[in-house]
Motif scaffolding. Structure first.
Motif, PDB file in Angstrom:
ATOM      1  N   ALA A 142       0.994  -1.348   0.035  1.00  0.00           N
ATOM      2  CA  ALA A 142       0.017   0.066  -0.121  1.00  0.00           C
ATOM      3  C   ALA A 142       0.869   1.368  -0.037  1.00  0.00           C
ATOM      4  O   ALA A 142       2.151   1.037   0.334  1.00  0.00           O
ATOM      5  CB  ALA A 142      -0.834  -0.164   1.101  1.00  0.00           C
ATOM      6  N   GLY A 143       0.359   2.343  -0.654  1.00  0.00           N
ATOM      7  CA  GLY A 143       1.097   3.516  -0.290  1.00  0.00           C
ATOM      8  C   GLY A 143       1.239   3.969   0.948  1.00  0.00           C
ATOM      9  O   GLY A 143       0.516   3.998   1.625  1.00  0.00           O
ATOM     10  N   THR A 144       2.310   4.835   1.248  1.00  0.00           N
ATOM     11  CA  THR A 144       2.807   5.331   2.379  1.00  0.00           C
ATOM     12  C   THR A 144       2.493   6.905   2.331  1.00  0.00           C
ATOM     13  O   THR A 144       2.934   7.304   3.502  1.00  0.00           O
ATOM     14  CB  THR A 144       4.074   4.843   2.943  1.00  0.00           C
ATOM     15  OG1 THR A 144       4.942   5.149   1.912  1.00  0.00           O
ATOM     16  CG2 THR A 144       4.189   3.490   2.943  1.00  0.00           C
ATOM     17  N   GLY A 145       2.220   7.485   1.388  1.00  0.00           N
ATOM     18  CA  GLY A 145       2.114   8.733   1.208  1.00  0.00           C
ATOM     19  C   GLY A 145       1.288   9.157   0.277  1.00  0.00           C
ATOM     20  O   GLY A 145       0.410   8.538  -0.214  1.00  0.00           O
ATOM     21  N   GLY A 146       1.199  10.553   0.072  1.00  0.00           N
ATOM     22  CA  GLY A 146       0.220  10.998  -0.791  1.00  0.00           C
ATOM     23  C   GLY A 146       0.677  10.938  -2.500  1.00  0.00           C
ATOM     24  O   GLY A 146       1.573  10.489  -2.680  1.00  0.00           O
TER      25      GLY A 146
END
Length: 311
Positions: free
Chosen positions: A76-80
């Motif tokens: 999963a993405g950890t930032g914007g």
């Protein structure tokens, strides 16, 4: 690159010293007293290529054990989304919010894996076929040469696309395809150089003294063709990275591998928002391929007597 030893030799002593130097293995000089005749210039191409490739290889090894963030399949993405460079994400994020630097580090692992594995496959197949073609009967030599020339005439990327299509899109398929395609060039170079070595008088003398076929190949042929083959293998490694990136860019590479080509393809839709997503993978591909080419040129300068200069 020849470098002048420098220094004027006074008057009548010139002839005497010149004769002495022709018999002396070296002449001491300079404050350090090191043998000048044995000093060899360091090839700038070799040093530059070694540094460039070494950095990529180091990053690739580190990425096997550690990356700043998990960017593997399903991570999963950890930032914007599409963030620019920051203290948290040095190269920004992609359209899924995943760290771009971690993906680029993983791409170095993929690039080095492809280069090494493809070179091993091409080297084993190509050297074997080339040596057999040079040492076998004439009709077998002609038949093998026709097959080699046909493979060389077939575009590398097109052959790789065909094999990947048949075997399925994966990193292994890309490596096998690139290795088989590169084997034809290695076989051609090996055959030409091996045939030249086999015609030398010392090989004929070794054969007459009872040296077997394998002994002749291992003791005389391979050591003499190794420098030329090493240069070709360096060039092949660069071509393998470029070919794998092209396949991934076209969607024929492994969907789970962090290939620089796949990163470049995914970033082109958002290049106006996050330009580093497209610029960095392209620069890394160019950097690595250029480094391998410079490394090959440096090896050629050190092994080719017509290009090698002694101090």
């Amino acid at each position: 690159m020849s470098i002048n030893l420098g220094g004027e030799i006074p008057g009548a002593a010139a002839g005497r010293i010149e004769v002495e130097e022709s018999f002396a293995p070296h002449v001491s000089g300079g404050a350090g007293g090191a043998p000048r005749a044995r000093r060899r210039s360091v090839s700038p191409s070799f040093v530059a290529g070694l540094v460039m490739v070494g950095l990529v290889a180091l990053v690739g090894v580190v990425a096997i054990f550690w990356t700043p963030y998990d960017v593997g399949a399903g991570a999963a993405g950890t930032g914007g989304r599409l963030e620019g460079p920051s203290a948290q994400f040095w190269a920004g994020t992609d359209r899924l919010g995943r760290d771009l630097l971690s993906q680029l580090m993983g791409g170095a692992t993929v690039a080095m894996t492809v280069a090494i594995a493809s070179v091993v496959i091409a080297g084993v197949l190509g050297i074997t076929i080339g040596v057999v073609a040079a040492a076998t009967t004439r009709w077998a030599d002609v038949a093998l040469l026709n097959v080699i020339d046909l493979m060389i005439a077939f575009p590398t990327l097109l052959l790789a696309m065909l094999i990947v299509t048949v075997r399925g899109a994966s990193l292994t398929s890309a490596i096998v395809a690139i290795g088989i395609s590169g084997a034809a060039v290695i076989a051609r170079v090996t055959r030409v150089n091996a045939a030249r070595v086999l015609r030398e008088d010392y090989v004929t003398a070794a054969t007459a003294s009872g040296t077997g076929w394998w002994g002749t190949i291992l003791r005389h042929v391979l050591p003499n063709v190794a420098p030329t083959l090493l240069v070709q293998l360096m060039l092949l490694a660069g071509g393998a990275i470029l070919a794998e990136a092209s396949l991934s860019y076209l969607g024929l590479g492994s969907p789970s591998a962090l290939s620089w080509g796949r990163l470049l393809s995914a970033a082109q839709k958002s290049v106006a928002v996050q330009p580093l997503g497209a610029i960095l993978p392209g620069l890394l591909i160019a950097w690595t391929v250029l480094g391998l080419n410079l490394l090959g040129d440096g090896i050629r300068e050190r092994t080719d007597p017509s290009l090698r200069g002694d101090r």
